[in-house]
Design an enzyme around this catalytic site. Structure first.
Site, PDB file in Angstrom:
ATOM      1  N   CYS A 117      46.342   4.053  17.578  1.00  0.00           N
ATOM      2  CA  CYS A 117      46.760   3.214  18.717  1.00  0.00           C
ATOM      3  C   CYS A 117      47.944   2.310  18.390  1.00  0.00           C
ATOM      4  O   CYS A 117      48.554   1.745  19.285  1.00  0.00           O
ATOM      5  CB  CYS A 117      45.573   2.389  19.197  1.00  0.00           C
ATOM      6  N   HIS A 262      48.318  -2.660  23.675  1.00  0.00           N
ATOM      7  CA  HIS A 262      47.620  -1.375  23.698  1.00  0.00           C
ATOM      8  C   HIS A 262      46.447  -1.496  24.678  1.00  0.00           C
ATOM      9  O   HIS A 262      45.659  -2.444  24.617  1.00  0.00           O
ATOM     10  CB  HIS A 262      47.139  -1.037  22.285  1.00  0.00           C
ATOM     11  N   ASN A 292      41.780   4.338  27.507  1.00  0.00           N
ATOM     12  CA  ASN A 292      42.511   4.138  26.260  1.00  0.00           C
ATOM     13  C   ASN A 292      43.150   5.466  25.853  1.00  0.00           C
ATOM     14  O   ASN A 292      42.451   6.393  25.451  1.00  0.00           O
ATOM     15  CB  ASN A 292      41.512   3.646  25.197  1.00  0.00           C
TER      16      ASN A 292
HETATM   17  O1  UT7 Z   1      41.899   1.882  20.582  1.00  0.00           O
HETATM   18  C1  UT7 Z   1      41.415   1.261  19.439  1.00  0.00           C
HETATM   19  C2  UT7 Z   1      40.953  -0.099  19.734  1.00  0.00           C
HETATM   20  N1  UT7 Z   1      39.663  -0.076  20.379  1.00  0.00           N
HETATM   21  C3  UT7 Z   1      39.153  -1.199  20.859  1.00  0.00           C
HETATM   22  O2  UT7 Z   1      39.815  -2.208  20.815  1.00  0.00           O
HETATM   23  C4  UT7 Z   1      37.751  -1.207  21.402  1.00  0.00           C
HETATM   24  C5  UT7 Z   1      37.106  -2.538  21.083  1.00  0.00           C
HETATM   25  N2  UT7 Z   1      35.712  -2.623  21.530  1.00  0.00           N
HETATM   26  C6  UT7 Z   1      35.373  -2.713  22.831  1.00  0.00           C
HETATM   27  O3  UT7 Z   1      36.207  -2.634  23.700  1.00  0.00           O
HETATM   28  C7  UT7 Z   1      33.915  -2.966  23.178  1.00  0.00           C
HETATM   29  O4  UT7 Z   1      33.227  -3.340  22.015  1.00  0.00           O
HETATM   30  C8  UT7 Z   1      33.220  -1.758  23.858  1.00  0.00           C
HETATM   31  C9  UT7 Z   1      33.768  -1.548  25.256  1.00  0.00           C
HETATM   32  C10 UT7 Z   1      33.426  -0.506  23.022  1.00  0.00           C
HETATM   33  C11 UT7 Z   1      31.712  -2.035  23.962  1.00  0.00           C
HETATM   34  O5  UT7 Z   1      31.502  -3.233  24.695  1.00  0.00           O
HETATM   35  P1  UT7 Z   1      30.465  -4.329  24.184  1.00  0.00           P
HETATM   36  O6  UT7 Z   1      30.448  -5.406  25.166  1.00  0.00           O
HETATM   37  O7  UT7 Z   1      30.854  -4.659  22.767  1.00  0.00           O
HETATM   38  O8  UT7 Z   1      29.096  -3.557  24.266  1.00  0.00           O
HETATM   39  P2  UT7 Z   1      28.033  -3.280  23.123  1.00  0.00           P
HETATM   40  O9  UT7 Z   1      28.525  -2.238  22.181  1.00  0.00           O
HETATM   41  O10 UT7 Z   1      27.581  -4.580  22.543  1.00  0.00           O
HETATM   42  O11 UT7 Z   1      26.833  -2.700  23.948  1.00  0.00           O
HETATM   43  C12 UT7 Z   1      26.065  -3.537  24.820  1.00  0.00           C
HETATM   44  C13 UT7 Z   1      24.943  -2.713  25.396  1.00  0.00           C
HETATM   45  C14 UT7 Z   1      24.118  -1.981  24.352  1.00  0.00           C
HETATM   46  O12 UT7 Z   1      22.770  -1.976  24.779  1.00  0.00           O
HETATM   47  P3  UT7 Z   1      21.730  -3.019  24.157  1.00  0.00           P
HETATM   48  O13 UT7 Z   1      21.705  -2.737  22.687  1.00  0.00           O
HETATM   49  O14 UT7 Z   1      22.258  -4.391  24.483  1.00  0.00           O
HETATM   50  O15 UT7 Z   1      20.449  -2.667  24.858  1.00  0.00           O
HETATM   51  C15 UT7 Z   1      24.659  -0.577  24.390  1.00  0.00           C
HETATM   52  O16 UT7 Z   1      23.698   0.380  24.006  1.00  0.00           O
HETATM   53  O17 UT7 Z   1      25.495  -1.703  26.245  1.00  0.00           O
HETATM   54  C16 UT7 Z   1      24.988  -0.430  25.849  1.00  0.00           C
HETATM   55  N3  UT7 Z   1      26.034   0.544  26.102  1.00  0.00           N
HETATM   56  C17 UT7 Z   1      26.188   1.163  27.287  1.00  0.00           C
HETATM   57  N4  UT7 Z   1      25.508   1.078  28.450  1.00  0.00           N
HETATM   58  C18 UT7 Z   1      25.934   1.830  29.485  1.00  0.00           C
HETATM   59  C19 UT7 Z   1      27.018   0.988  25.256  1.00  0.00           C
HETATM   60  N5  UT7 Z   1      27.797   1.874  25.879  1.00  0.00           N
HETATM   61  C20 UT7 Z   1      27.312   2.005  27.138  1.00  0.00           C
HETATM   62  C21 UT7 Z   1      27.707   2.771  28.256  1.00  0.00           C
HETATM   63  N6  UT7 Z   1      26.998   2.650  29.392  1.00  0.00           N
HETATM   64  N7  UT7 Z   1      28.781   3.604  28.218  1.00  0.00           N
END
Ligand code: UT7
Length: 339
Positions: A117, A262, A292
């Site tokens: 990225c 990005h 992305n």
């Molecule tokens: O291009 C390279 C750079 N990339 C980035 O900069 C990405 C950086 N990271 C992010 O943008 C975020 O961390 C994500 C969008 C990937 C994830 O968001 P988050 O707010 O950090 O969510 P999380 O991983 O903490 O997940 C929260 C909850 C979890 O459930 P529990 O454990 O709280 O019950 C996940 O299992 O959301 C759940 N979850 C989903 N639920 C529905 C994770 N993915 C999904 C999904 N749909 N697709």
């Protein structure tokens, strides 16, 4: 000895291309346990473009390149160098040479840059160096990725994030300099946070000095990401990188007309803007339409913002890439395209 003469770099033109196949969040929620509500609120993404079976990354890269060449009224034969920023080449030895042939840039040197990225920002900085030193006059910089082919479509934590696309810019030797400064960084200690790891199944029997035929072909794994850690890294390192560039140019944050980051997550864009005290209406964002697109996200957003009249001459754009490596960097550009 001749005195060292440096030259300015002018951004001549831009182009972009995305596949026509559009997958929205509702369609994804039919195949994995997710929802439009979760994806929209956590990422800002509503839909993404995915490469169809008959297409390749080369189709997207050449379409974006032709747009940039046409808009810049430049013949491909005038190109001296093609830098192809991609982490998803269709040939591990590099895809730039395929683009060179298709667009007819027979005099240009061409090679790939693998930096996910951050790839487009790094490639811009490299192109700028070749131009500043007077080595090359016309450089085509492409950022393209097709991560849809590398994600696990059953992993809801990653597959909802990515889309495919390509963007391009032509940089030209000039008396004026549109690239005010840049700075690049890498923290290899955290590379495991985001990767597409290679798993080797080859076994070399050194006693016999022959290569024992592997049962299974060596291959790359699916993309894996520790989203939370990458998020924290992005919102702390990107503002610091932009501040470094401002300090180098003795500009205040108010001088920034547009923040072009990005396109990884709308929440990241807004948090970075908030930390820099830049209002949200100065963020360039198209993440809702494409997700992305890795190395393509910045040049696609740049091309669209220019085509739609958002970016005007004299605007200062802070362009930051961040991602796998972990790598990150910023380039400050003063827009000056003659139409
Ligand atoms: O291009 C390279 C750079 N990339 C980035 O900069 C990405 C950086 N990271 C992010 O943008 C975020 O961390 C994500 C969008 C990937 C994830 O968001 P988050 O707010 O950090 O969510 P999380 O991983 O903490 O997940 C929260 C909850 C979890 O459930 P529990 O454990 O709280 O019950 C996940 O299992 O959301 C759940 N979850 C989903 N639920 C529905 C994770 N993915 C999904 C999904 N749909 N697709």
């Amino acid at each position: 000895m001749k005195p060292l003469k440096t030259h300015g770099t002018h951004i001549l033109s831009t182009g972009s291309a995305v596949p026509s196949l559009c997958i929205n969040n509702d369609m994804l929620s039919n195949i994995i346990d997710t929802s439009d509500q979760w994806i929209s609120t956590r990422t800002g993404i509503k839909e993404r473009r995915i490469l169809a079976n008959h297409q390749s990354i080369i189709d997207l890269a050449t379409e974006a390149s032709f747009e940039a060449l046409n808009k810049g009224f430049l013949d491909a034969q005038e190109l001296d160098l093609i830098l192809f920023a991609t982490s998803t080449p269709n040939d591990l030895f590099g895809s730039a040479s395929q683009v060179q042939t298709i667009i007819g840039a027979y005099k240009a040197a061409a090679f790939d840059i693998t930096a996910a990225c951050s790839g487009f920002v790094i490639a811009l900085a490299i192109a700028h160096q070749f131009i500043q030193t007077g080595v090359y006059a016309n450089v085509l910089v492409i950022g393209a990725d097709t991560l849809s082919q590398w994600v696990d479509w059953s992993d809801r934590t990653t597959c909802i994030l990515f889309g495919d696309g390509a963007g391009a810019a032509i940089l030209q030797k000039s008396q004026d300099n549109d690239i005010l400064t840049f700075e690049l960084n890498t923290n290899g200690q955290e590379s495991h946070q985001l990767s597409i790891a290679y798993k080797s199944n080859q076994k070399l029997d050194t006693s016999k000095q022959v290569n024992v035929a592997p049962k299974n072909k060596s291959q790359y794994q699916y993309l894996t990401m520790n989203g939370k850690e990458v998020y924290k890294f992005a919102v702390s390192s990107v503002p610091a990188s932009i501040v470094k560039c401002l300090q180098k140019t003795e500009l205040e944050v108010e001088a920034i007309t547009w923040l072009l980051l990005h396109q990884a997550n709308q929440r990241i864009l807004e948090t970075v803007a908030h930390k820099l005290k830049i209002s949200n209406n100065r963020i360039l964002s198209n993440i809702q339409f494409y997700g992305n697109t890795s190395a393509a996200s910045i040049p696609i957003a740049l091309n669209e913002a220019f085509n739609t009249g958002h970016i005007c001459n004299g605007d200062i754009i802070a362009i930051s890439g961040f991602g796998a490596g972990l790598t990150w960097g910023t380039i400050l550009v003063k827009w000056n395209i003659i139409q």
